[in-house]
Design an enzyme around this catalytic site. Structure first.
Site, mmCIF file in Angstrom:
data_model
loop_
_atom_site.group_PDB
_atom_site.id
_atom_site.type_symbol
_atom_site.label_atom_id
_atom_site.label_comp_id
_atom_site.label_asym_id
_atom_site.label_seq_id
_atom_site.Cartn_x
_atom_site.Cartn_y
_atom_site.Cartn_z
ATOM 1 N N GLU A 111 -122.985 -3.317 -25.479
ATOM 2 C CA GLU A 111 -124.256 -2.740 -25.885
ATOM 3 C C GLU A 111 -124.071 -1.407 -26.598
ATOM 4 O O GLU A 111 -123.115 -0.686 -26.335
ATOM 5 C CB GLU A 111 -125.145 -2.541 -24.648
ATOM 6 C CG GLU A 111 -125.543 -3.880 -24.051
ATOM 7 C CD GLU A 111 -126.369 -3.763 -22.774
ATOM 8 O OE1 GLU A 111 -127.276 -4.582 -22.615
ATOM 9 O OE2 GLU A 111 -126.121 -2.870 -21.966
ATOM 10 N N CYS A 124 -125.157 5.926 -28.838
ATOM 11 C CA CYS A 124 -124.251 5.814 -27.693
ATOM 12 C C CYS A 124 -123.439 4.525 -27.875
ATOM 13 O O CYS A 124 -123.988 3.437 -27.959
ATOM 14 C CB CYS A 124 -125.100 5.769 -26.422
ATOM 15 S SG CYS A 124 -124.156 5.668 -24.920
ATOM 16 N N CYS A 131 -115.223 -2.129 -17.529
ATOM 17 C CA CYS A 131 -114.485 -0.881 -17.315
ATOM 18 C C CYS A 131 -113.647 -1.029 -16.055
ATOM 19 O O CYS A 131 -114.068 -1.663 -15.089
ATOM 20 C CB CYS A 131 -115.461 0.279 -17.151
ATOM 21 S SG CYS A 131 -114.649 1.895 -17.059
ATOM 22 N N CYS A 135 -116.290 3.422 -11.042
ATOM 23 C CA CYS A 135 -117.109 4.508 -10.484
ATOM 24 C C CYS A 135 -118.240 3.867 -9.661
ATOM 25 O O CYS A 135 -118.866 2.904 -10.104
ATOM 26 C CB CYS A 135 -117.680 5.384 -11.594
ATOM 27 S SG CYS A 135 -116.378 6.220 -12.542
ATOM 28 N N CYS A 138 -121.928 3.218 -11.138
ATOM 29 C CA CYS A 138 -122.063 2.790 -12.536
ATOM 30 C C CYS A 138 -122.107 1.264 -12.621
ATOM 31 O O CYS A 138 -121.252 0.577 -12.066
ATOM 32 C CB CYS A 138 -120.877 3.313 -13.348
ATOM 33 S SG CYS A 138 -120.846 2.707 -15.045
ATOM 34 N N CYS A 359 -128.708 5.736 -19.103
ATOM 35 C CA CYS A 359 -127.303 6.009 -18.758
ATOM 36 C C CYS A 359 -126.812 5.125 -17.630
ATOM 37 O O CYS A 359 -127.446 5.027 -16.594
ATOM 38 C CB CYS A 359 -127.181 7.423 -18.222
ATOM 39 S SG CYS A 359 -126.876 8.614 -19.442
HETATM 40 N N1 SAH Z 1 -116.057 6.204 -19.018
HETATM 41 C C1 SAH Z 1 -116.645 7.322 -19.682
HETATM 42 C C2 SAH Z 1 -117.843 6.992 -20.559
HETATM 43 C C3 SAH Z 1 -118.876 5.998 -20.082
HETATM 44 S S1 SAH Z 1 -120.091 6.455 -18.924
HETATM 45 C C4 SAH Z 1 -117.024 8.362 -18.667
HETATM 46 O O1 SAH Z 1 -116.917 8.116 -17.474
HETATM 47 O O2 SAH Z 1 -117.390 9.464 -19.076
HETATM 48 C C5 SAH Z 1 -121.174 7.603 -19.639
HETATM 49 C C6 SAH Z 1 -121.854 8.492 -18.575
HETATM 50 O O3 SAH Z 1 -122.884 7.790 -17.838
HETATM 51 C C7 SAH Z 1 -120.853 8.979 -17.546
HETATM 52 O O4 SAH Z 1 -121.023 10.336 -17.278
HETATM 53 C C8 SAH Z 1 -121.235 8.133 -16.346
HETATM 54 O O5 SAH Z 1 -120.749 8.687 -15.181
HETATM 55 C C9 SAH Z 1 -122.739 8.081 -16.455
HETATM 56 N N2 SAH Z 1 -123.350 7.065 -15.597
HETATM 57 C C10 SAH Z 1 -122.807 5.906 -15.200
HETATM 58 N N3 SAH Z 1 -123.663 5.226 -14.395
HETATM 59 C C11 SAH Z 1 -124.776 5.970 -14.293
HETATM 60 C C12 SAH Z 1 -126.031 5.772 -13.635
HETATM 61 N N4 SAH Z 1 -126.295 4.670 -12.924
HETATM 62 N N5 SAH Z 1 -126.955 6.749 -13.752
HETATM 63 C C13 SAH Z 1 -126.708 7.841 -14.519
HETATM 64 N N6 SAH Z 1 -125.562 8.066 -15.174
HETATM 65 C C14 SAH Z 1 -124.601 7.142 -15.061
#
Ligand code: SAH
Length: 384
Positions: A111, A124, A131, A135, A138, A359
């Site tokens: 996406e 974005c 991935c 995390c 996420c 996000c």
């Molecule tokens: N892998 C990279 C880029 C992708 S994530 C990184 O970790 O920076 C982009 C951003 O969205 C990151 O800061 C991530 O932690 C955040 N993110 C992921 N899941 C989220 C959620 N459910 N709510 C808000 N932010 C989130």
């Protein structure tokens, strides 16, 4: 049309073979295109001509490139292609955010999201299918890791967004910034990400300045060093926790590269950039987990001496996440503590909620989620 071309036209299998062998010019930066043209006995300056056609004028048919000779156009059509991703879904939010679900040639989906603001338009962009970093908050992480995107697949997101937005013919619908904050960890797809960023910044392509392209990482320390040595651009670090115990849980790559090492890498990165630059830290606000005043105070100590832009992100919930969004009060109290210490702190607005574009909600197509149960079998950290 030559006899060979006629045979290919009539035979889908042959077409597929030809396509696989063809060089996708979308994925070559200026140096790559120069090498390509030299390899076919052409002058280097063809590179900038073709870049303009592809990225600025949106032309994908070689026959339209009328400053190339007829012979060269035919040769390009036979040996190369300008192959974009396929748009499977195109969604527009009531707040103007636009999201595309894009299909790769192997059937996977990724996406890309366009987020308009008063003074800019941010795209974005995804760097991987799924991935590996897992995390805990996420939704992309829940899919597990599938594969890296090629440079062409990364740039195609920009190409498609730029040209589909232009078709809207509305003011303020232009890409002025790119953030590598879509699906995946860009620094674990290092070379393709760097080549894509070079194309984004090239004046003959998208011409974005180094302040307007951001690579976001969960903290892959050796790759951060390499990035600092390779290219000037903005760096965002997904911090999310103020101590190792909490960060080990939320961002498991922390077990490999703990905060002390991460902070040292941030300092090294800043030292390599010019003096005006600072690092964006992303901090997702999770109710009762990392949003207490003591966490804010720990953060102040942790980031001392690092030029910081702190981005507080309200957690965007998804089914089965097990987390809740911090209350407005908790977020503003947290922001206040950081702000009073002199840290530039902003609370990120949630955008495109009605189209699941917020996000951390980028998850590709629903069936991809069946990979969830396999995630622990995937290679966790692909780079040493
Ligand atoms: N892998 C990279 C880029 C992708 S994530 C990184 O970790 O920076 C982009 C951003 O969205 C990151 O800061 C991530 O932690 C955040 N993110 C992921 N899941 C989220 C959620 N459910 N709510 C808000 N932010 C989130």
């Amino acid at each position: 049309m030559s006899e060979v071309q006629q045979q290919i036209e009539a035979n889908p299998t042959l077409q597929a073979v030809v396509k696989t062998n063809a060089t996708n010019l979308l994925g070559l930066d200026r140096a790559g295109l120069e090498t390509f043209f030299e390899s076919i006995g052409e002058k280097k300056f063809r590179a900038t001509q073709v870049m303009k056609w592809i990225h600025q004028l949106g032309v994908t048919d070689f026959q339209e490139m009328n400053n190339l000779s007829k012979d060269l156009r035919n040769q390009l059509a036979e040996t190369s292609c300008i192959q974009n991703l396929q748009v499977t879904k195109d969604m527009l939010s009531t707040d103007g955010t636009r999201k595309w679900l894009l299909q790769l040639s192997d059937g996977n989906h990724i996406e890309a999201v366009f987020i308009p603001e008063d003074d800019r338009g941010t795209l974005c962009v995804s760097s991987q299918v799924g991935c590996a970093l897992d995390c805990s908050f996420c939704s992309t992480g829940r899919q597990g890791f599938n594969r890296n995107l090629t440079t062409a697949e990364i740039i195609s997101q920009v190409w498609l967004a730029a040209h589909l937005l232009e078709e809207e013919k509305k003011p303020g619908r232009k890409i002025t910034n790119v953030v590598m904050m879509g699906m995946g960890e860009p620094l674990l797809n290092f070379d393709n990400t760097i080549t894509a960023v070079r194309i984004m910044m090239d004046d003959f392509a998208y011409g974005l300045s180094k302040r307007r392209v951001t690579v976001s990482t969960a903290g892959v320390v050796p790759a951060m060093d390499r990035l600092g040595d390779t290219l000037d651009m903005r760096l965002a670090v997904s911090l999310h926790a103020s101590n190792d115990k909490l960060r080990d849980e939320l961002v498991p790559v922390n077990k490999k590269y703990p905060l002390k090492e991460l902070m040292a890498a941030c300092r090294r990165f800043i030292d390599k950039q010019n003096s005006r630059s600072r690092i964006t830290f992303e901090y997702v606000m999770l109710d009762g987990i990392n949003d207490q005043p003591e966490h804010a105070r720990e953060l102040i100590k942790l980031l001392k001496g690092i030029p910081t832009l702190m981005n507080l992100i309200p957690f965007n919930p998804f089914e089965g996440s097990g987390y809740r969004t911090s209350s407005k009060n908790a977020v503003s109290r947290f922001r206040e503590i950081l702000h009073n210490s002199g840290m530039t702190t902003v609370v990120r607005k949630t955008r495109g909620e009605d189209i699941d574009a917020a996000c951390g909600q980028l998850a590709g197509k629903i069936e991809d989620k069946s990979r969830r149960h396999r995630r622990f079998e995937e290679p966790r950290f692909g780079m040493e």
